[in-house]
Design an enzyme around this catalytic site. Structure first.
Site, short mmCIF file in Angstrom:
data_model
loop_
_atom_site.label_atom_id
_atom_site.label_comp_id
_atom_site.label_asym_id
_atom_site.label_seq_id
_atom_site.Cartn_x
_atom_site.Cartn_y
_atom_site.Cartn_z
N HIS A 44 8.11 -27.11 0.77
CA HIS A 44 7.42 -28.18 0.06
C HIS A 44 6.31 -27.64 -0.81
O HIS A 44 5.37 -28.34 -1.14
CB HIS A 44 6.88 -29.19 1.09
CG HIS A 44 7.99 -29.75 1.93
ND1 HIS A 44 8.68 -30.87 1.58
CD2 HIS A 44 8.57 -29.28 3.06
CE1 HIS A 44 9.63 -31.10 2.49
NE2 HIS A 44 9.58 -30.15 3.40
N LYS A 77 -13.12 1.65 -2.10
CA LYS A 77 -14.11 2.01 -1.07
C LYS A 77 -15.24 2.84 -1.69
O LYS A 77 -16.42 2.61 -1.44
CB LYS A 77 -13.45 2.81 0.07
CG LYS A 77 -12.56 1.99 1.00
CD LYS A 77 -12.10 2.83 2.19
CE LYS A 77 -11.15 2.06 3.10
NZ LYS A 77 -10.74 2.77 4.30
N GLU A 116 0.83 -1.21 0.00
CA GLU A 116 0.00 0.00 0.00
C GLU A 116 0.86 1.26 0.00
O GLU A 116 0.43 2.29 -0.48
CB GLU A 116 -0.93 0.02 1.22
CG GLU A 116 -2.18 -0.81 1.01
CD GLU A 116 -3.25 -0.57 2.07
OE1 GLU A 116 -3.07 0.27 2.97
OE2 GLU A 116 -4.29 -1.24 1.99
O1 PA5 Z 1 -3.47 1.21 5.74
C1 PA5 Z 1 -4.53 1.70 5.41
O2 PA5 Z 1 -4.70 2.92 5.38
C2 PA5 Z 1 -5.74 0.84 5.09
O3 PA5 Z 1 -5.41 -0.50 4.94
C3 PA5 Z 1 -6.76 0.96 6.21
O4 PA5 Z 1 -6.18 0.53 7.40
C4 PA5 Z 1 -8.00 0.13 5.91
O5 PA5 Z 1 -8.56 0.51 4.69
C5 PA5 Z 1 -9.03 0.33 7.01
O6 PA5 Z 1 -9.30 1.68 7.18
P1 PA5 Z 1 -9.91 2.28 8.50
O7 PA5 Z 1 -8.95 1.98 9.62
O8 PA5 Z 1 -10.05 3.72 8.22
O9 PA5 Z 1 -11.22 1.59 8.71
#
Ligand code: PA5
Length: 464
Positions: free
Chosen positions: A319, A433, A290
């Protein structure tokens, strides 16, 4: 005190050859860029990168410990409702520090931990059927306070508590971790009076494990959060140096960059030779993917970049995947997680002395076998000129895990400078989202829904 070490012997060209290996002069050329990248990341410590400061938030740590003490012994289960950065760190901490069988037989007064990081109806319905909500504390975690998955889980479990115990019980059975001011979850905290903890500004989801996001569930299941943060602070001290050969995070991020940019290794495999550390590789996969997987450069150009993270577990994946790793396409480099001294050992019983195919194992330990397999895999990879680095643990404890977390977070932040991307946004995640909000008919997303619907007209379903 345990000390995490970053061993880069097997990425060097003197061991694996010049085509795939890195030379000392490569590192020297990289060193000034790495130093400058580190300075620009650390300069943002007091500004938007507040996650760098999390190990020092002692008042918050004390508040978490006070809350954990206040509910100690009251619940059999702690259930985290969250996803992505609000879940993966919790799973990683629990697996590393409480081990895989904690939930079967938790220590006296300590609850079991479940992280429901999915909304598959079978998972949630299965949970509702199998668990008594009256014995369960729910920690709803969402930085944005609006993620559809987490909010739907919140609504489902809130309703289950209401049905079973009535409105008065809600405040006792739910604790919320979210932004201080923004998001619908914060609004609900205000309306219904839940106990809440804050995800501070400047702490994105995947950099939040040392905030209440990770520390609260950890404290509730007996993990030593002070030791965790002390380990992170110790790594922070080690990582202030702009000398690439003294700073594990800096060296790790430079080797990742060299491997990808100069040696065409676009796949980064974290190979955990520790069952307890295998979920740390899941956590790192999100951190890397990310943060660095981006279409746009910081200047706004299309660059479509980012290494692909892969997780593997030793010896299990010997394996399964190692055949590919040793002989397949030369597009990967490897980071082993390796523990020098596991807490326990198991001796393999002697039997069948006359059968050479099994008698050589008798009287040896599982650790000897495990380490021989780990070293054997590393040797096979090196002989095939495949680069491997190793993150060594003296032992797996909270202090060492804190070091690992901080080292990898800082490494990825510095990588953002090398790859010239914003390591702290996630437009690809947000796009998904928004599309989901539109498809669910959420107010304000009508235009996006119309776009999606009209593009569906062009789809021709092809099935067999
Ligand atoms: O790292 C990130 O920003 C995302 O993976 C969020 O953690 C994930 O989308 C969940 O978002 P939130 O904590 O706002 O619910």
């Amino acid at each position: 005190m345990s000390r995490v070490r970053f061993d880069y012997t097997h990425v060097m060209s003197d061991l694996i050859g010049p085509e795939h290996g890195v030379t000392d002069s490569d590192l020297q050329v990289e060193a000034p860029h790495a130093g400058a990248a580190l300075k620009s990341v650390l300069a943002r410590r007091e500004e938007d990168l507040r996650w760098l400061d999390l190990p020092y938030q002692t008042a918050v740590h004390d508040e978490i410990l006070e809350y954990a003490a206040s509910v100690k012994g009251r619940f059999k289960n702690v259930v985290v409702l969250g996803i992505g950065g609000s879940a993966l760190g919790n799973i990683a901490l629990h697996d590393a520090l409480n081990g895989p069988f904690h939930n079967l037989n938790p220590p006296e007064g300590i609850p079991r931990l479940f992280v429901l990081d999915n909304i598959d109806a079978e998972l949630i319905a299965g949970f509702l059927e199998s668990f008594d909500v009256t014995e369960t504390l729910f920690n709803v975690i969402s930085k944005s306070g609006g993620t559809a998955e987490t909010m739907s889980q919140f609504l489902i479990f809130r309703e289950a508590i209401l049905q079973k115990l009535g409105a008065d019980a809600l405040k006792d059975q739910m604790v919320i971790t979210t932004d201080e001011k923004n998001g619908v979850l914060r609004e609900i905290v205000g309306r219904e009076g839940y106990r809440s903890f804050i995800v501070p500004d400047g702490v994105g989801g995947r950099f939040s494990v040392l905030s209440p996001v990770g520390l609260l569930p950890a404290a509730l299941v007996g993990i030593d959060i002070k030791a965790l943060c002390a380990g992170a602070a110790e790594m922070d001290e080690r990582c202030r140096s702009t000398d690439i050969l003294k700073n594990p995070a800096l060296l790790h991020s430079s080797i990742q960059t060299l491997m990808h940019r100069d040696k065409d290794k676009n796949i980064s495999v974290m190979f955990s030779y520790s069952h307890r550390l295998k979920s740390m590789a899941d956590w790192y996969a999100q951190l890397l993917a990310e943060s660095i997987g981006k279409r746009k450069s910081k200047e706004g150009k299309d660059i479509y970049t980012g290494p692909t993270p892969v997780r593997a577990v030793g010896v299990t994946d010997q394996h399964s995947q190692v055949q590919l790793y040793v002989e397949g396409t030369e597009d990967k480099w490897f980071t082993f997680l390796s523990v020098d001294e596991p807490d326990v050992n198991v001796t393999i019983p002697k039997a069948f002395d006359d059968l050479e195919g099994v008698s050589y194992l008798g009287g040896r330990t599982l650790t000897e076998l495990f380490q021989a397999e780990r070293d054997g895999t590393r040797i096979a990879l090196a002989e095939a000129e495949r680069p491997t680095a190793t993150i060594h643990f003296d032992k797996v404890d909270a202090h060492a895990i804190g070091q690992l977390i901080f080292m990898l977070e800082l490494s990825v932040a510095v990588m953002g400078e090398h790859y010239k991307v914003d390591a702290f946004d996630q437009p690809g995640v947000e796009a998904g989202k928004v599309a989901a909000y539109a498809l669910m008919g959420r107010d304000g997303y009508e235009e996006r829904r119309a776009e999606i619907e009209s593009s569906k007209g062009d789809w021709k379903t092809r099935e067999v």
